[in-house]
Motif scaffolding. Structure first.
Motif, PDB file in Angstrom:
ATOM      1  N   ASN A 189     -11.352   8.396   5.946  1.00 43.74           N
ATOM      2  CA  ASN A 189     -12.617   8.892   5.390  1.00 43.74           C
ATOM      3  C   ASN A 189     -12.565   9.098   3.880  1.00 43.74           C
ATOM      4  N   CYS A 190     -11.454   9.643   3.387  1.00 48.62           N
ATOM      5  CA  CYS A 190     -11.443  10.009   1.967  1.00 48.62           C
ATOM      6  C   CYS A 190     -11.482   8.796   1.039  1.00 48.62           C
ATOM      7  N   LEU A 191     -11.139   7.601   1.543  1.00 49.11           N
ATOM      8  CA  LEU A 191     -11.228   6.423   0.672  1.00 49.11           C
ATOM      9  C   LEU A 191     -12.659   5.979   0.433  1.00 49.11           C
ATOM     10  N   ASN A 192     -13.599   6.600   1.121  1.00 51.50           N
ATOM     11  CA  ASN A 192     -15.017   6.345   0.849  1.00 51.50           C
ATOM     12  C   ASN A 192     -15.536   7.232  -0.277  1.00 51.50           C
ATOM     13  N   ASP A 193     -14.695   8.098  -0.799  1.00 55.83           N
ATOM     14  CA  ASP A 193     -15.055   9.011  -1.889  1.00 55.83           C
ATOM     15  C   ASP A 193     -14.473   8.464  -3.184  1.00 55.83           C
ATOM     16  N   ILE A 194     -15.313   8.072  -4.109  1.00 52.70           N
ATOM     17  CA  ILE A 194     -14.863   7.453  -5.349  1.00 52.70           C
ATOM     18  C   ILE A 194     -13.952   8.378  -6.142  1.00 52.70           C
ATOM     19  N   ARG A 195     -14.161   9.697  -6.022  1.00 51.95           N
ATOM     20  CA  ARG A 195     -13.300  10.642  -6.753  1.00 51.95           C
ATOM     21  C   ARG A 195     -11.860  10.555  -6.275  1.00 51.95           C
ATOM     22  N   VAL A 196     -11.695  10.404  -4.972  1.00 51.97           N
ATOM     23  CA  VAL A 196     -10.348  10.277  -4.408  1.00 51.97           C
ATOM     24  C   VAL A 196      -9.722   8.961  -4.839  1.00 51.97           C
ATOM     25  N   VAL A 197     -10.495   7.898  -4.768  1.00 50.82           N
ATOM     26  CA  VAL A 197      -9.980   6.580  -5.159  1.00 50.82           C
ATOM     27  C   VAL A 197      -9.517   6.605  -6.611  1.00 50.82           C
ATOM     28  N   GLU A 198     -10.290   7.241  -7.469  1.00 48.61           N
ATOM     29  CA  GLU A 198      -9.934   7.292  -8.898  1.00 48.61           C
ATOM     30  C   GLU A 198      -8.637   8.059  -9.129  1.00 48.61           C
ATOM     31  N   ILE A 199      -8.371   9.072  -8.321  1.00 46.60           N
ATOM     32  CA  ILE A 199      -7.106   9.809  -8.456  1.00 46.60           C
ATOM     33  C   ILE A 199      -5.936   8.855  -8.291  1.00 46.60           C
ATOM     34  N   PHE A 200      -6.011   7.991  -7.275  1.00 49.15           N
ATOM     35  CA  PHE A 200      -4.892   7.085  -6.998  1.00 49.15           C
ATOM     36  C   PHE A 200      -4.849   5.900  -7.951  1.00 49.15           C
ATOM     37  N   ILE A 201      -5.999   5.455  -8.394  1.00 49.91           N
ATOM     38  CA  ILE A 201      -6.050   4.241  -9.207  1.00 49.91           C
ATOM     39  C   ILE A 201      -5.864   4.527 -10.697  1.00 49.91           C
ATOM     40  N   GLN A 202      -6.389   5.642 -11.169  1.00 51.62           N
ATOM     41  CA  GLN A 202      -6.402   5.910 -12.606  1.00 51.62           C
ATOM     42  C   GLN A 202      -5.229   6.755 -13.091  1.00 51.62           C
ATOM     43  N   SER A 203      -4.537   7.446 -12.181  1.00 45.34           N
ATOM     44  CA  SER A 203      -3.394   8.258 -12.610  1.00 45.34           C
ATOM     45  C   SER A 203      -2.274   7.350 -13.104  1.00 45.34           C
ATOM     46  N   ASN A 204      -1.610   7.786 -14.185  1.00 45.58           N
ATOM     47  CA  ASN A 204      -0.497   6.986 -14.684  1.00 45.58           C
ATOM     48  C   ASN A 204       0.765   7.266 -13.866  1.00 45.58           C
ATOM     49  N   PHE A 242       0.720   2.467   2.298  1.00 54.50           N
ATOM     50  CA  PHE A 242      -0.148   3.144   3.260  1.00 54.50           C
ATOM     51  C   PHE A 242      -1.615   3.041   2.840  1.00 54.50           C
ATOM     52  N   LEU A 243      -1.903   3.391   1.598  1.00 52.91           N
ATOM     53  CA  LEU A 243      -3.289   3.387   1.125  1.00 52.91           C
ATOM     54  C   LEU A 243      -3.900   1.988   1.185  1.00 52.91           C
ATOM     55  N   SER A 244      -3.128   0.971   0.792  1.00 53.70           N
ATOM     56  CA  SER A 244      -3.682  -0.395   0.785  1.00 53.70           C
ATOM     57  C   SER A 244      -3.923  -0.885   2.201  1.00 53.70           C
ATOM     58  N   GLU A 245      -3.068  -0.498   3.147  1.00 52.41           N
ATOM     59  CA  GLU A 245      -3.300  -0.910   4.538  1.00 52.41           C
ATOM     60  C   GLU A 245      -4.589  -0.293   5.073  1.00 52.41           C
ATOM     61  N   VAL A 246      -4.787   0.994   4.801  1.00 53.57           N
ATOM     62  CA  VAL A 246      -6.012   1.660   5.251  1.00 53.57           C
ATOM     63  C   VAL A 246      -7.227   1.007   4.604  1.00 53.57           C
ATOM     64  N   SER A 247      -7.133   0.727   3.317  1.00 48.24           N
ATOM     65  CA  SER A 247      -8.263   0.138   2.607  1.00 48.24           C
ATOM     66  C   SER A 247      -8.576  -1.269   3.113  1.00 48.24           C
ATOM     67  N   MET A 248      -7.539  -2.054   3.427  1.00 48.15           N
ATOM     68  CA  MET A 248      -7.774  -3.394   3.979  1.00 48.15           C
ATOM     69  C   MET A 248      -8.471  -3.312   5.324  1.00 48.15           C
ATOM     70  N   ASN A 249      -8.103  -2.308   6.111  1.00 50.45           N
ATOM     71  CA  ASN A 249      -8.756  -2.149   7.409  1.00 50.45           C
ATOM     72  C   ASN A 249     -10.221  -1.739   7.255  1.00 50.45           C
ATOM     73  N   LEU A 250     -10.535  -1.024   6.168  1.00 52.60           N
ATOM     74  CA  LEU A 250     -11.922  -0.631   5.918  1.00 52.60           C
ATOM     75  C   LEU A 250     -12.741  -1.799   5.378  1.00 52.60           C
ATOM     76  N   ASN A 251     -12.209  -2.446   4.341  1.00 52.00           N
ATOM     77  CA  ASN A 251     -12.933  -3.553   3.704  1.00 52.00           C
ATOM     78  C   ASN A 251     -11.940  -4.353   2.867  1.00 52.00           C
ATOM     79  N   SER A 252     -11.538  -5.494   3.408  1.00 54.39           N
ATOM     80  CA  SER A 252     -10.485  -6.283   2.772  1.00 54.39           C
ATOM     81  C   SER A 252     -10.869  -6.814   1.399  1.00 54.39           C
ATOM     82  N   SER A 253     -12.147  -6.978   1.143  1.00 60.21           N
ATOM     83  CA  SER A 253     -12.559  -7.596  -0.119  1.00 60.21           C
ATOM     84  C   SER A 253     -13.084  -6.587  -1.143  1.00 60.21           C
TER      85      SER A 253
END
Length: 887
Positions: free
Chosen positions: A315-330, A348-359
């Motif tokens: 569920n939390c990967l549908n929240d842009i704020r959560v995604v930005e924490i993982f993507i934008q942190s150095n 782990f995160l990429s597997e969950v995201s691929m299962n949600l929407n691979s593209s």
């Protein structure tokens, strides 16, 4: 990820394609007829086979060698490397489609986690893998058993405060007399503090208050410009005396945390860190506090926030704020959050995201980070390959080529399939063919290589490649689908059905059921088409057809209008026929239709779950069992279904408890039947057989239909056989056959064999073969009751009907060894090992290698087998023996 790799960009266009909406004129209640003039175009439009997906998995050329290497490294590596080795093992099993082994590898990673961060990641991953199983924990709690496995980690208890970090040794001290107290002013407020206590908070405070700074001579110091409030400073003063913080609101704790970090007050910072961490209970808390944790280097708070976020996946990967924490942190910030577990986290995160929407952009960004944090070639090849698949899906072809090439450079030959697809898109079909030919020539070929090469040739050459693909890996579904579709286009419908039935006989593939549904439609066999689409909807209620454009439920409604409706009595009669014929797909279809009536749904969902287990669909079976519980008509019925849920997940004693609860309310067939099953599996005492017999006899005295009574009689016969009461067993089996429980032939054959009547046993199994639609197991069992030549013929038939059954390979290999054909025996086992990671196959091949004196080959197979089952006693003994001979 059934259709992970879109084939739209690779497949040929169909100018005469039939618009799927034309099949949905439900108001007319008619399906379009296939006229002779348009039949070819209509068949072409209906029976389209998309190119096989390139899976985003690690698929080594020799998975046995890789598993053996992992096992060897696990025996000698430092503790901090073990969890990542188990993660690699998980990826190998994922590529093989071995779900149970995947979970066991994840559990191994969790058990061997060397840091609290790894513990958090793998516990959350296991929780994610067990989605939908929350009910089991609830049921266990009703039995007085608390299921805390993979629960939240107590982060603070794992990250202890290092008291050496604030040592004041070597700090210069002003020996002049100074006041015992110091007054800090903040705006117009004064806070009186103990100079010594405040100076002990950190080196900077010690230097300020007792060193050679001017403030050391001052009784009053202004802190108005230091971003600390009066309340905050009073709390700090309290901490300097008490060593702990008073109850404070979160905003004040954050203020103190920032102040403590600024002035290097490590003990104070640690106290704030722990207190704030204890307040993180929701995604909103975690998102809000993570920024502070990363900015202030607060390890405990960051880990606690991470844990809450990961346990909220997907569920939390549908929240842009959560995604930005993982993507934008150095990298430095991420190391505060997850320590050394960066690769595991993004895996782990990429597997969950691929299962949600691979593209999605999120998936692409997470995989980019996975590449960034890969530390060795095995990690890099997985990251490159997965990113290549996603880039291809997003039609970012140049970028896809670069990462596929990266994966190939570090040893992932499967990524060449991606490069070949890219060449084909550029119009270089011959180059694609040559790429795959080069791979086939350079290694021991695998089924996927011929399947991929077939995409770049035509006619007989393509057909030959697909036949070779099936020979090397009969689990690949594309070759069967292509051959069936080709046969339909040449108007050979019967051969097409036989082809698609080959794989549906041992692998219940939704894509193959969908293709067979369309074959039946073209033949206007609506009854058979309805059977298949109702089976599809049983397996996946939200399934969509016509390449995802039409809901299967809509087509089901349409097709049903062309089939004569059944009464409840018709349905029960049809169910008996299918059950007796061992036609599990037919039985599923009938039950689906019955569920749409006002029949007792709990009982029907329960029957559905039994069939799904038989068809090796455990997740769908558990869903049906939970629906049975939800629709139970009484408390005692609900308790039975709860007991089966617990039993099917390995909680035998708790299942037994539920059965006893149900019996205490009402004596019923299902409650006694469950109790017999659960007691047999939960008790190690062989004397419990008498109790099991009594329970099954009690079950048979209760009202039930003949379908279930046949099963009870069959089980009772098996217990009598185990007790060597052969006459009683025969009576049970004969009575079961009288009510059309066809599988009882197998039990009766066993009784004949144990009574030294091998011919009668063979005859009994022959009857089962003639009656059963799914009869691979019957051929296998019959092979035990005949001479070697007939046994070989039966086992060849088993392999044709169900190539996943391993006994025939083992038998044939043993015969070859008896004839001193060691190389041929090993080749026979290797045929099956190539597509099935089976302990018994690996065990036997290891023994053959040992017999030949091939110590390294034996050791490799032993290690791979122990990766499949680390506790198998015979395997451990063989491994120990072989290991002692290693040069």
């Amino acid at each position: 990820m059934r259709t992970f790799f879109s084939a739209d960009s690779c497949k040929e266009a169909h100018p005469n394609a039939l618009n799927p909406q034309s099949w949905l004129h439900i108001e007319r209640g008619k399906l379009p007829k296939l006229s002779s003039q348009s039949s070819s175009a209509s068949i072409e439009s209906l029976i389209k086979v998309p190119q096989p997906p390139i899976l985003p998995f690690y698929k080594p050329i020799d998975y046995v060698e890789v598993l053996a290497q992992i096992h060897e490294e696990l025996e000698s590596c430092p503790p901090q490397e073990r969890s990542n080795l188990f993660l690699l093992q998980y990826q190998v099993f994922r590529g093989l489609g071995e779900v149970k082994l995947m979970r066991r590898s994840l559990r191994g990673a969790w058990q061997r986690a060397n840091t609290v961060h790894e513990k958090i990641i793998f516990a959350a991953w296991l929780k994610y893998e067990k989605q939908g199983e929350e009910l089991i924990a609830d049921l266990l709690s009703t039995c007085g058993k608390c299921a805390k496995e993979f629960g939240p980690v107590d982060v603070a208890s794992h990250l202890l405060f290092d008291r050496n970090v604030s040592s004041e040794e070597g700090i210069l001290t002003n020996k002049n007399d100074v006041s015992q107290y110091v007054i800090f002013t903040i705006e117009d407020e004064k806070i009186v503090c103990d100079r010594q206590k405040i100076s002990e908070l950190s080196v900077p405070f010690h230097a300020m208050l007792k060193g050679y700074f001017s403030e050391s001579h001052s009784d009053t110091i202004d802190l108005s410009e230091n971003n600390i409030s009066v309340s905050g400073m009073r709390a700090i003063s309290y901490f300097s005396f008490a060593g702990s913080l008073p109850e404070l609101p979160p905003n004040l704790l954050l203020e103190i945390l920032v102040f403590a970090n600024k002035y290097c007050c490590e003990r104070l910072k640690d106290a704030c860190d722990r207190r704030l961490a204890s307040l993180v209970s929701s995604k909103e808390d975690a998102v809000e506090l993570m920024e502070y944790a990363l900015d202030e280097n607060s390890v405990i708070l960051a880990a606690s926030c991470l844990q809450v976020l990961l346990r909220d996946l997907p569920n939390c990967l549908n929240d842009i704020r959560v995604v930005e924490i993982f993507i934008q942190s150095n990298r430095q910030q991420l190391e505060v959050m997850v320590g050394p577990g960066l690769f595991a986290l993004f895996c782990f995160l990429s597997e969950v995201s691929m299962n949600l929407n691979s593209s999605s952009d999120t998936t692409a960004h997470l995989l980019e980070r996975l590449v960034d944090f890969s530390e060795n070639d095995k990690q890099r090849l997985l990251a490159f390959h997965q990113l290549g698949c996603v880039r291809f899906l997003r039609k970012e072809y140049d970028e896809a080529r670069g990462v596929f090439e990266g994966a190939v450079r570090v040893g992932h030959m499967y990524s060449i399939a991606g490069l070949a697809r890219l060449d084909y898109l550029k119009g270089e079909k011959l180059l694609s063919y040559e790429k795959l030919s080069s791979v086939i020539a350079s290694v021991t070929p695998l089924g996927w290589m011929y399947q991929e090469r077939s995409l770049y040739c035509d006619g007989d050459i393509r057909w030959e490649d697909l036949e070779k693909a099936t020979d090397l890996d009969p689990t690949l579904i594309y070759p069967y689908m292509y051959r069936a579709a080709s046969l339909m286009r040449t108007q050979n419908a019967q051969a097409a059905l036989e082809e698609i039935n080959r794989i549906l006989g041992f692998k219940l593939s939704l894509e193959c059921l969908e293709l067979r549904f369309f074959i039946y439609l073209t033949l206007e066999d609506y009854k058979a088409a309805l059977c298949d689409i109702q089976t599809i909807l049983t397996l996946r209620p939200d399934y969509r057809m016509f390449e995802g454009r039409v809901a299967a439920s809509q087509l089901c409604t349409l097709v049903r209008e062309h089939v004569e409706p059944w009464t409840t009595a018709d349905c029960w009669a049809r169910l008996y026929d299918c059950w007796s014929a061992v036609d599990d797909i037919g039985s599923l279809s009938v039950i689906y239709q019955m569920l749409e009536s006002d029949a007792a749904k709990g009982v029907l969902y329960f029957r559905q779950s039994l069939l799904l287990l038989r068809l090796n669909c455990p997740e769908a079976a558990m869903r049906s069992l939970q629906l049975a519980r939800q629709h139970a008509s009484s408390e005692h019925e609900r308790l039975v279904y709860e007991g089966w849920i617990l039993y099917d997940t390995g909680h035998y004693e708790e299942g037994l408890h539920k059965a006893e609860e149900s019996i205490s309310i009402k004596r019923s067939f299902e409650a006694f039947f469950l109790k017999a099953y659960a007691l047999a599996d939960s008790s190690l005492d062989s004397s419990c057989s008498a109790t099991v017999i009594s329970l099954l006899e009690d079950a048979l005295k209760c009202p039930s239909d003949n379908l279930r009574k046949g099963q009870a009689l069959n089980n009772l016969g098996s217990v009598f056989v185990d007790c060597q009461k052969y006459d009683s067993a025969a009576d049970c089996y004969i009575n079961a056959l009288k009510i059309r429980h066809t599988r009882a032939h197998q039990g009766l054959a066993r009784v004949h064999y144990l009574k030294q009547d091998k011919a009668a046993a063979y005859k009994e199994m022959t009857e089962l073969i003639q009656k059963a639609k799914n009869n691979a197991s019957a051929y296998e069992k019959r092979s035990e009751y005949c001479d070697r030549e007939l046994a070989q013929a039966d086992l060849e038939m088993v392999t044709r009907l169900d190539p996943l059954r391993v006994y025939p390979y083992r038998y044939r290999a043993a015969v070859l060894m008896d004839n001193r054909k060691e190389d041929e025996a090993i080749t026979e086992l290797s045929r099956a090992i190539a597509f099935k990671a089976d302990l018994h196959l690996l065990h036997l091949r290891a023994a053959f290698h040992e017999h030949k004196g091939d110590v390294l080959g034996a050791l490799r197979d032993c290690r791979a087998a122990l990766s499949v089952d680390p506790n198998h006693q015979e395997m451990l003994e063989l491994h120990s023996r072989v290991n002692s001979h290693e040069p």
